[in-house]
Design a protein around this motif. Structure first.
Motif, PDB file in Angstrom:
ATOM      1  N   PRO A 162     -66.613   7.199 -11.758  1.00 28.24           N
ATOM      2  CA  PRO A 162     -67.656   7.795 -12.590  1.00 28.24           C
ATOM      3  C   PRO A 162     -67.914   9.257 -12.224  1.00 28.24           C
ATOM      4  CG  PRO A 162     -68.660   6.483 -10.880  1.00 28.24           C
ATOM      5  CD  PRO A 162     -67.178   6.254 -10.769  1.00 28.24           C
ATOM      6  N   CYS A 163     -67.332   9.706 -11.133  1.00 19.86           N
ATOM      7  CA  CYS A 163     -67.513  11.098 -10.709  1.00 19.86           C
ATOM      8  C   CYS A 163     -66.671  12.023 -11.591  1.00 19.86           C
ATOM      9  CB  CYS A 163     -67.125  11.265  -9.242  1.00 19.86           C
ATOM     10  SG  CYS A 163     -68.019  10.148  -8.119  1.00 19.86           S
ATOM     11  N   LYS A 164     -67.106  13.234 -11.739  1.00 20.55           N
ATOM     12  CA  LYS A 164     -66.495  14.168 -12.682  1.00 20.55           C
ATOM     13  C   LYS A 164     -65.247  14.832 -12.113  1.00 20.55           C
ATOM     14  CE  LYS A 164     -67.603  18.195 -15.557  1.00 20.55           C
ATOM     15  NZ  LYS A 164     -68.648  19.197 -15.906  1.00 20.55           N
ATOM     16  N   ASP A 165     -64.189  14.837 -12.920  1.00 22.11           N
ATOM     17  CA  ASP A 165     -62.970  15.605 -12.638  1.00 22.11           C
ATOM     18  C   ASP A 165     -62.341  15.277 -11.289  1.00 22.11           C
ATOM     19  OD1 ASP A 165     -63.383  16.897 -15.071  1.00 22.11           O
ATOM     20  OD2 ASP A 165     -64.464  18.569 -14.154  1.00 22.11           O
ATOM     21  N   VAL A 166     -62.211  13.988 -10.961  1.00 23.99           N
ATOM     22  CA  VAL A 166     -61.632  13.613  -9.667  1.00 23.99           C
ATOM     23  C   VAL A 166     -60.341  12.808  -9.806  1.00 23.99           C
ATOM     24  CG1 VAL A 166     -63.846  13.703  -8.482  1.00 23.99           C
ATOM     25  CG2 VAL A 166     -63.047  11.524  -9.445  1.00 23.99           C
ATOM     26  N   ALA A 167     -59.854  12.578 -11.034  1.00 25.40           N
ATOM     27  CA  ALA A 167     -58.569  11.912 -11.195  1.00 25.40           C
ATOM     28  C   ALA A 167     -57.491  12.742 -10.508  1.00 25.40           C
ATOM     29  CB  ALA A 167     -58.242  11.723 -12.675  1.00 25.40           C
ATOM     30  N   ASN A 176     -58.131   1.690  -7.457  1.00 24.18           N
ATOM     31  CA  ASN A 176     -59.323   1.951  -8.273  1.00 24.18           C
ATOM     32  C   ASN A 176     -59.035   1.935  -9.772  1.00 24.18           C
ATOM     33  OD1 ASN A 176     -61.160   2.341  -6.048  1.00 24.18           O
ATOM     34  ND2 ASN A 176     -60.085   4.265  -5.663  1.00 24.18           N
ATOM     35  N   ASP A 177     -57.753   1.800 -10.121  1.00 25.48           N
ATOM     36  CA  ASP A 177     -57.366   1.682 -11.531  1.00 25.48           C
ATOM     37  C   ASP A 177     -57.290   0.223 -11.971  1.00 25.48           C
ATOM     38  OD1 ASP A 177     -56.630   4.554 -12.311  1.00 25.48           O
ATOM     39  OD2 ASP A 177     -55.451   4.293 -10.488  1.00 25.48           O
ATOM     40  N   PHE A 178     -57.738  -0.692 -11.117  1.00 24.04           N
ATOM     41  CA  PHE A 178     -57.533  -2.127 -11.348  1.00 24.04           C
ATOM     42  C   PHE A 178     -58.099  -2.620 -12.669  1.00 24.04           C
ATOM     43  CE2 PHE A 178     -61.774  -1.972  -9.750  1.00 24.04           C
ATOM     44  CZ  PHE A 178     -62.442  -3.091 -10.234  1.00 24.04           C
ATOM     45  N   VAL A 206     -55.045  16.893   3.535  1.00 23.04           N
ATOM     46  CA  VAL A 206     -55.425  15.700   2.780  1.00 23.04           C
ATOM     47  C   VAL A 206     -56.523  16.012   1.771  1.00 23.04           C
ATOM     48  CG1 VAL A 206     -56.336  13.357   2.932  1.00 23.04           C
ATOM     49  CG2 VAL A 206     -54.779  14.201   4.703  1.00 23.04           C
ATOM     50  N   PHE A 207     -56.273  15.614   0.533  1.00 27.25           N
ATOM     51  CA  PHE A 207     -57.247  15.746  -0.549  1.00 27.25           C
ATOM     52  C   PHE A 207     -57.569  14.333  -1.044  1.00 27.25           C
ATOM     53  CE2 PHE A 207     -54.933  19.643  -0.213  1.00 27.25           C
ATOM     54  CZ  PHE A 207     -55.856  20.651  -0.463  1.00 27.25           C
ATOM     55  N   GLY A 208     -58.431  13.662  -0.319  1.00 31.40           N
ATOM     56  CA  GLY A 208     -58.796  12.293  -0.671  1.00 31.40           C
ATOM     57  C   GLY A 208     -60.198  12.235  -1.251  1.00 31.40           C
ATOM     58  N   PHE A 209     -60.362  11.436  -2.278  1.00 29.68           N
ATOM     59  CA  PHE A 209     -61.681  11.269  -2.892  1.00 29.68           C
ATOM     60  C   PHE A 209     -61.889   9.780  -3.152  1.00 29.68           C
ATOM     61  CE2 PHE A 209     -65.178  11.281  -5.772  1.00 29.68           C
ATOM     62  CZ  PHE A 209     -65.880  12.463  -5.522  1.00 29.68           C
ATOM     63  N   SER A 210     -62.867   9.193  -2.505  1.00 29.18           N
ATOM     64  CA  SER A 210     -63.131   7.759  -2.617  1.00 29.18           C
ATOM     65  C   SER A 210     -63.435   7.355  -4.054  1.00 29.18           C
ATOM     66  CB  SER A 210     -64.292   7.365  -1.706  1.00 29.18           C
ATOM     67  OG  SER A 210     -63.977   7.609  -0.351  1.00 29.18           O
ATOM     68  N   GLY A 211     -62.811   6.294  -4.480  1.00 30.26           N
ATOM     69  CA  GLY A 211     -63.054   5.771  -5.823  1.00 30.26           C
ATOM     70  C   GLY A 211     -62.194   6.364  -6.910  1.00 30.26           C
ATOM     71  N   SER A 212     -61.387   7.359  -6.596  1.00 28.42           N
ATOM     72  CA  SER A 212     -60.588   8.027  -7.624  1.00 28.42           C
ATOM     73  C   SER A 212     -59.283   7.283  -7.879  1.00 28.42           C
ATOM     74  CB  SER A 212     -60.297   9.471  -7.216  1.00 28.42           C
ATOM     75  OG  SER A 212     -59.530   9.520  -6.021  1.00 28.42           O
ATOM     76  N   GLU A 263     -75.701  10.274  -6.423  1.00 30.75           N
ATOM     77  CA  GLU A 263     -75.770  10.294  -4.969  1.00 30.75           C
ATOM     78  C   GLU A 263     -74.437   9.904  -4.337  1.00 30.75           C
ATOM     79  OE1 GLU A 263     -79.004   7.605  -4.566  1.00 30.75           O
ATOM     80  OE2 GLU A 263     -80.492   9.197  -4.295  1.00 30.75           O
ATOM     81  N   ARG A 264     -73.806   8.871  -4.903  1.00 33.81           N
ATOM     82  CA  ARG A 264     -72.509   8.451  -4.373  1.00 33.81           C
ATOM     83  C   ARG A 264     -71.466   9.544  -4.570  1.00 33.81           C
ATOM     84  NH1 ARG A 264     -73.642   3.696  -7.080  1.00 33.81           N
ATOM     85  NH2 ARG A 264     -71.954   4.057  -8.563  1.00 33.81           N
ATOM     86  N   CYS A 265     -71.460  10.146  -5.747  1.00 36.96           N
ATOM     87  CA  CYS A 265     -70.485  11.205  -6.013  1.00 36.96           C
ATOM     88  C   CYS A 265     -70.698  12.395  -5.083  1.00 36.96           C
ATOM     89  CB  CYS A 265     -70.571  11.655  -7.472  1.00 36.96           C
ATOM     90  SG  CYS A 265     -69.977  10.404  -8.655  1.00 36.96           S
ATOM     91  N   ALA A 266     -71.957  12.729  -4.813  1.00 37.22           N
ATOM     92  CA  ALA A 266     -72.246  13.835  -3.895  1.00 37.22           C
ATOM     93  C   ALA A 266     -71.767  13.504  -2.493  1.00 37.22           C
ATOM     94  CB  ALA A 266     -73.742  14.134  -3.895  1.00 37.22           C
TER      95      ALA A 266
END
Length: 228
Positions: free
Chosen positions: A106-111, A134-136, A92-98, A39-42
């Motif tokens: 944990p989302c797929k292919d977002v690095a 998020n790399d902490f 802008v190509f931003g993705f939260s948590g990446s 749900e979060r990834c979506a």
């Protein structure tokens, strides 16, 4: 080298602004304990796609690849984040948590390196990659590997990497990531802007920036781009 003066915010439809505001008011990472990873990834995917359709400024194409700071998470108006201070026509190509490492989210292919090709399809004159918070908790080797894949994908002649700020929630762990990114940038000759010694204002979560924090963050990046 000079990469041009900053441009002002471009036009934005009222309907899209309302949608962005509604998305920003959804809970921050960790705020929905019962929400599943799927749900979060979506939700983050939807926010990312909406943010991509907001283009600011004029001139040569600049693309931003980043995390929740680039996505504008936590802002009432996500389009008014730090990226609007950058020169050119900004996408802008931003993705939260990446992050740089593939294990940051944990989302797929977002690095960052995995999303770079989509951004590069716009044939930008400048690529700004922002992140690291998020790399902490990721192994140093994974962060280094992600940075190297990113540079290999983009090339260093049109790339600026902006490291993590000293967000209170991350503390010394943000400084560790900054040190890794700094060393990798020096090794590859990639322009790198460290934010670890700068001071910004944060939301109550002690992780995300306030509107004024975003403004200052963007100004610091833009000033670095303007410097010879």
């Amino acid at each position: 080298m000079s990469l041009g003066a900053r441009r002002h915010l471009g036009w934005l439809s009222a309907g899209l602004g309302v949608l962005l505001a509604a998305l920003a008011l959804t809970p921050l990472i960790g705020g929905t304990a019962q929400a599943s990873t799927a749900e979060r990834c979506a939700r983050f995917t939807h926010q990312s796609l909406v943010r991509q359709h907001v283009v600011t400024g004029r001139g040569a194409t600049t693309v931003v690849i980043g995390d929740s700071y680039s996505a504008g998470l936590g802002l009432q108006h996500p389009d008014r984040n730090w990226a609007r201070e950058l020169p050119g026509r900004v996408h802008v190509f931003g993705f939260s948590g990446s992050g740089f490492s593939r294990g940051a989210s944990p989302c797929k292919d977002v690095a960052y390196d995995q999303r770079a090709r989509t951004a590069l399809a716009l044939h930008p004159s400048l690529v700004v990659v922002e992140g690291g918070l998020n790399d902490f908790d990721q192994p140093s080797g994974q962060i280094r590997a992600g940075f190297r894949r990113l540079v290999a994908e983009i090339g260093g002649d049109r790339l600026l990497v902006v490291g993590p700020p000293p967000a209170p929630l991350r503390g010394a762990r943000a400084a560790r990531v900054d040190a890794i990114l700094r060393s990798e940038a020096a090794r590859s000759g990639t322009p790198y802007l460290s934010m670890i010694d700068d001071r910004f204002t944060y939301l109550p979560d002690r992780l995300h920036l306030t509107p004024l924090g975003h403004e200052r963050f963007g100004t610091v990046v833009a000033d670095a781009l303007d410097s010879p």
